[in-house]
Motif scaffolding. Structure first.
Motif, PDB file in Angstrom:
ATOM      1  N   ALA A   1      32.523  46.893  47.860  1.00 44.88           N
ATOM      2  CA  ALA A   1      33.889  46.554  48.245  1.00 44.88           C
ATOM      3  C   ALA A   1      34.023  46.454  49.758  1.00 44.88           C
ATOM      4  O   ALA A   1      34.769  45.608  50.271  1.00 44.88           O
ATOM      5  N   SER A   2      33.316  47.317  50.482  1.00 41.65           N
ATOM      6  CA  SER A   2      33.355  47.261  51.935  1.00 41.65           C
ATOM      7  C   SER A   2      32.714  45.979  52.451  1.00 41.65           C
ATOM      8  O   SER A   2      33.247  45.318  53.353  1.00 41.65           O
ATOM      9  N   LEU A   3      31.584  45.616  51.872  1.00 42.82           N
ATOM     10  CA  LEU A   3      30.877  44.401  52.296  1.00 42.82           C
ATOM     11  C   LEU A   3      31.713  43.148  52.054  1.00 42.82           C
ATOM     12  O   LEU A   3      31.725  42.225  52.871  1.00 42.82           O
ATOM     13  N   LEU A   4      32.430  43.131  50.936  1.00 46.53           N
ATOM     14  CA  LEU A   4      33.244  41.971  50.613  1.00 46.53           C
ATOM     15  C   LEU A   4      34.631  42.050  51.244  1.00 46.53           C
ATOM     16  O   LEU A   4      35.165  41.055  51.736  1.00 46.53           O
ATOM     17  N   GLY A   5      35.218  43.243  51.209  1.00 44.06           N
ATOM     18  CA  GLY A   5      36.608  43.389  51.613  1.00 44.06           C
ATOM     19  C   GLY A   5      36.858  43.192  53.092  1.00 44.06           C
ATOM     20  O   GLY A   5      37.897  42.647  53.483  1.00 44.06           O
ATOM     21  N   THR A   6      35.912  43.617  53.935  1.00 37.52           N
ATOM     22  CA  THR A   6      36.129  43.518  55.377  1.00 37.52           C
ATOM     23  C   THR A   6      36.254  42.070  55.846  1.00 37.52           C
ATOM     24  O   THR A   6      37.222  41.723  56.533  1.00 37.52           O
ATOM     25  N   PRO A   7      35.315  41.185  55.501  1.00 34.74           N
ATOM     26  CA  PRO A   7      35.495  39.788  55.935  1.00 34.74           C
ATOM     27  C   PRO A   7      36.694  39.107  55.279  1.00 34.74           C
ATOM     28  O   PRO A   7      37.331  38.254  55.904  1.00 34.74           O
ATOM     29  N   LEU A   8      37.020  39.495  54.045  1.00 32.96           N
ATOM     30  CA  LEU A   8      38.215  38.930  53.410  1.00 32.96           C
ATOM     31  C   LEU A   8      39.467  39.320  54.193  1.00 32.96           C
ATOM     32  O   LEU A   8      40.315  38.476  54.494  1.00 32.96           O
ATOM     33  N   LYS A   9      39.568  40.600  54.519  1.00 36.21           N
ATOM     34  CA  LYS A   9      40.739  41.067  55.261  1.00 36.21           C
ATOM     35  C   LYS A   9      40.806  40.434  56.648  1.00 36.21           C
ATOM     36  O   LYS A   9      41.898  40.081  57.133  1.00 36.21           O
TER      37      LYS A   9
ATOM     38  N   SER B   1      39.794  37.506  57.455  1.00 34.92           N
ATOM     39  CA  SER B   1      40.275  36.133  57.253  1.00 34.92           C
ATOM     40  C   SER B   1      41.773  36.104  56.979  1.00 34.92           C
ATOM     41  O   SER B   1      42.488  35.226  57.461  1.00 34.92           O
ATOM     42  N   VAL B   2      42.232  37.067  56.202  1.00 35.69           N
ATOM     43  CA  VAL B   2      43.666  37.158  55.899  1.00 35.69           C
ATOM     44  C   VAL B   2      44.462  37.410  57.174  1.00 35.69           C
ATOM     45  O   VAL B   2      45.489  36.765  57.429  1.00 35.69           O
ATOM     46  N   ASP B   3      44.010  38.364  57.985  1.00 39.05           N
ATOM     47  CA  ASP B   3      44.718  38.684  59.222  1.00 39.05           C
ATOM     48  C   ASP B   3      44.816  37.463  60.132  1.00 39.05           C
ATOM     49  O   ASP B   3      45.883  37.163  60.687  1.00 39.05           O
TER      50      ASP B   3
ATOM     51  N   GLU C   1      38.992  29.232  50.995  1.00 36.21           N
ATOM     52  CA  GLU C   1      38.096  29.908  51.938  1.00 36.21           C
ATOM     53  C   GLU C   1      37.839  31.346  51.487  1.00 36.21           C
ATOM     54  O   GLU C   1      36.702  31.840  51.569  1.00 36.21           O
ATOM     55  N   LEU C   2      38.898  32.015  51.016  1.00 39.54           N
ATOM     56  CA  LEU C   2      38.717  33.374  50.518  1.00 39.54           C
ATOM     57  C   LEU C   2      37.830  33.390  49.292  1.00 39.54           C
ATOM     58  O   LEU C   2      36.972  34.272  49.136  1.00 39.54           O
ATOM     59  N   GLU C   3      38.023  32.434  48.416  1.00 40.00           N
ATOM     60  CA  GLU C   3      37.205  32.364  47.198  1.00 40.00           C
ATOM     61  C   GLU C   3      35.733  32.160  47.538  1.00 40.00           C
ATOM     62  O   GLU C   3      34.846  32.722  46.878  1.00 40.00           O
ATOM     63  N   SER C   4      35.470  31.404  48.597  1.00 39.06           N
ATOM     64  CA  SER C   4      34.074  31.154  48.997  1.00 39.06           C
ATOM     65  C   SER C   4      33.430  32.396  49.605  1.00 39.06           C
ATOM     66  O   SER C   4      32.202  32.461  49.742  1.00 39.06           O
ATOM     67  N   LYS C   5      34.254  33.399  49.955  1.00 40.33           N
ATOM     68  CA  LYS C   5      33.744  34.637  50.550  1.00 40.33           C
ATOM     69  C   LYS C   5      33.650  35.768  49.535  1.00 40.33           C
ATOM     70  O   LYS C   5      33.556  36.934  49.904  1.00 40.33           O
TER      71      LYS C   5
ATOM     72  N   GLN D   1      34.709  38.260  42.994  1.00 43.01           N
ATOM     73  CA  GLN D   1      33.828  39.417  42.816  1.00 43.01           C
ATOM     74  C   GLN D   1      34.503  40.690  43.313  1.00 43.01           C
ATOM     75  O   GLN D   1      34.397  41.757  42.687  1.00 43.01           O
ATOM     76  N   TYR D   2      35.218  40.558  44.423  1.00 42.27           N
ATOM     77  CA  TYR D   2      35.929  41.699  44.999  1.00 42.27           C
ATOM     78  C   TYR D   2      37.027  42.187  44.058  1.00 42.27           C
ATOM     79  O   TYR D   2      37.140  43.385  43.769  1.00 42.27           O
ATOM     80  N   VAL D   3      37.831  41.273  43.557  1.00 38.64           N
ATOM     81  CA  VAL D   3      38.909  41.639  42.634  1.00 38.64           C
ATOM     82  C   VAL D   3      38.337  42.235  41.351  1.00 38.64           C
ATOM     83  O   VAL D   3      38.878  43.203  40.799  1.00 38.64           O
ATOM     84  N   ASP D   4      37.220  41.692  40.888  1.00 41.13           N
ATOM     85  CA  ASP D   4      36.592  42.197  39.654  1.00 41.13           C
ATOM     86  C   ASP D   4      36.152  43.659  39.804  1.00 41.13           C
ATOM     87  O   ASP D   4      36.160  44.417  38.824  1.00 41.13           O
ATOM     88  N   LEU D   5      35.752  44.065  41.019  1.00 46.44           N
ATOM     89  CA  LEU D   5      35.365  45.459  41.245  1.00 46.44           C
ATOM     90  C   LEU D   5      36.512  46.399  40.885  1.00 46.44           C
ATOM     91  O   LEU D   5      36.318  47.424  40.221  1.00 46.44           O
TER      92      LEU D   5
END
Length: 557
Positions: A498-506, A508-510, A532-536, A540-544
């Motif tokens: 979650a950290s590996l995926l969530g940090t770049p997602l967040k 991008s959101v910011d 763009e978020l889906e490509s990152k 998979q993040y939401v599924d966690l």
């Protein structure tokens, strides 16, 4: 609702905001076990200094002198002194000497993590907000406190009396245990909200708005009357404003974005807040304010203390009329206006977060910061006494009064629910008795972050202005807390992923949120942003989280 709370979970990173934190009311759900956990796991070898028959209402006093270690976060404006009366009084009352390990507020999360990971942390880890314990629980670095709740009668008493059991149970990790115990709030309202120069609204005959749409109309009138103004400001890079505004739009943002998970009631699963229609509608609204010159775009770019002081200056100069803050911010604005327009010529009010398309909603009922105990302490001979001491300090009403106000009859008096600070003592943080010779915080060590954790309504109101008390009443009577998220504790492997995926997602959101609101990226590119978020790895993040929720529900059904 997020698992992280405000501030990306936690607290603002400016010195004045730190004072406002101490002044305010706070956020995010947590959990504990109400009835006493597994109980009785502490052995006789762990009872050095413990009280026999310790019960709710008792003053904890160790049966022999103890030295307990604690991680102390240093506020920039409050220098800890060994000669503080607080330390002496605590030793006198409990037979406990606190050995402090100091870390600065500016990077205390990083310093705390390093100490715990290296096995160098002291026994007591305070200033822990809900969700921050997950990584340490997953790695086994902290004690499963739910096993020992039979040693914590004050905790159990207030879980029941303040109807906190459901909230407490939301704190359980994947194994069903509780690894942090939170501070309790008898009443919970958003700490940060919209502050308004009511005198300027009255001057133009504007009735105080209740919704964001009504505020837009009010801002238009203020802009017409004061063309060189930006009616709306935020001194926290937009994070405060978006945090409390998002609830009315049915989403979460800013400090309250957390891990990004919001609950889709229809589908019965988590979704990512930033890809929702509710989030888009919120972004469109604030973009419109910026586009029409009603919201200062520099609110998103000026940082830290400079931003807080800038907004205060604009408010005092009549170039802004509303902005984010807590009760302490309202005091500071009032002091600045005293210097420019004179006492009695202004009125700053703290209003409930405006209602939005989703309704008159605010964040879920919240806990405040609590504590963890490092795993090594579990094998110490004084472990039971440590549990009893923390139970007393965090949840005993007598301890809470002492932590906030000091010595009854010396620094303050109390009659019923009324607290009065002695005339020879002041508390600068809340502008109480200005000019008195002794500050009970800076000079004596009371009213530090430890005082914030657990508060009855009476104790919370004891240092609040009349206007802040009116704000509490208004929120409780006119706003509805959103429901907490279903528990979804992640495993150690999930947390890493979650950290590996969530940090770049967040990140991008910011970036995208800022650019959309400021008009640097057209809203017509919203679908491209989602792609763009889906490509990152968004799915998979939401599924966690949906997987973790399903596992927890099955095992705790």
């Amino acid at each position: 609702m997020t698992r992280a709370g405000i501030n990306g979970g936690r607290r603002p990173r400016t010195t004045r905001a730190a004072a406002a934190v101490a002044a305010g009311l706070a956020l995010t759900l947590a959990a504990c076990s109400g009835g006493g956990g597994d109980g009785g796991d502490a052995t006789e070898e762990q009872r050095t200094g413990a009280m026999e028959g310790y019960a709710a209402g008792d003053q904890f006093t160790a049966s022999e002198p103890l030295e307990l270690s604690i991680l102390w976060t240093d506020w920039p404006e409050v220098t800890v002194k060994d000669e503080w009366q607080f330390f002496d009084l605590l030793k006198e009352q409990t037979n406990v000497t606190l050995e402090t390990t100091h870390i600065p507020l500016s990077d205390h999360l990083e310093k705390r993590s390093l100490l715990i990971s290296a096995g160098d942390a002291p026994d007591i880890i305070p200033l822990v907000y809900t969700g921050e314990e997950e990584q340490f629980a997953a790695s086994g670095a902290v004690v499963p406190l739910s096993k020992y709740l039979d040693e914590m009668p004050h905790f159990q008493k207030y879980v029941e009396e303040w109807d906190l059991q459901e909230m407490v149970d939301n704190l359980r990790q994947e194994d069903g245990e509780l690894y942090m115990l939170p501070g309790f709030q008898e009443v919970s309202v958003p700490m940060f909200t919209l502050l308004v120069r009511k005198d300027k609204f009255d001057e133009l005959g504007i009735e105080m708005p209740d919704t964001w749409e009504d505020f837009r109309e009010a801002f238009v009138k203020l802009k017409e009357a004061y063309p060189d103004s930006y009616p709306l400001q935020d001194g926290f890079q937009g994070n405060s404003l978006l945090n409390y505004a998002a609830r009315g739009f049915g989403t979460q943002a800013g400090w309250g974005f957390g891990d990004g998970m919001q609950w889709d009631e229809e589908k019965g699963e988590f979704e990512y807040a930033a890809t929702s229609e509710e989030y888009k509608e919120m972004v469109e609204y604030f973009h419109g304010l910026v586009q029409d010159g009603l919201f200062d775009p520099d609110s998103f770019t000026v940082q830290d203390q400079e931003a807080v002081e800038r907004v205060e200056r604009l408010i005092s100069e009549g170039k802004a009329f509303a902005g984010s803050g807590a009760s302490g911010t309202a005091i500071e604005w009032g002091q600045a206006l005293d210097a420019t327009v004179g006492p009695g010529n202004h009125e700053v009010v703290q209003i409930p977060p405006p209602a939005g398309p989703a309704g008159a909603l605010v964040e879920p009922r919240n806990f405040w910061h609590g504590f963890m105990i490092t795993k090594d302490a579990e094998s110490k001979p004084y472990f039971t006494a440590l549990l009893q001491f923390l139970d007393w300090m965090y949840y005993s009403p007598e301890a809470r009064d002492m932590l906030r106000w000091g010595v009854e009859g010396e620094t303050y008096t109390k009659s019923g629910d009324e607290y009065t600070l002695d005339a020879e003592h002041r508390l600068d943080t809340f502008n109480l008795n200005p000019g008195a010779p002794t500050d009970i915080q800076k000079d004596l060590g009371f009213s530090t972050f430890l005082a914030e954790a657990t508060e009855s309504r009476a104790l919370k109101e004891s240092y609040s202005t009349d206007q802040a008390v009116e704000y509490i009443d208004a929120v409780l009577s006119t706003r509805t807390p959103t429901d907490p998220l279903p528990p979804a504790p992640l495993s150690e492997a999930d947390l890493e992923q979650a950290s590996l995926l969530g940090t770049p997602l967040k990140d991008s959101v910011d970036t995208a949120t800022l650019r959309f609101i400021l008009g640097e990226r057209p809203l017509s590119e919203w679908d491209a942003f989602v792609a763009e978020l889906e490509s990152k790895g968004l799915q998979q993040y939401v599924d966690l989280y949906n997987g973790a929720r399903e596992r927890f529900a099955e095992s705790n059904g």
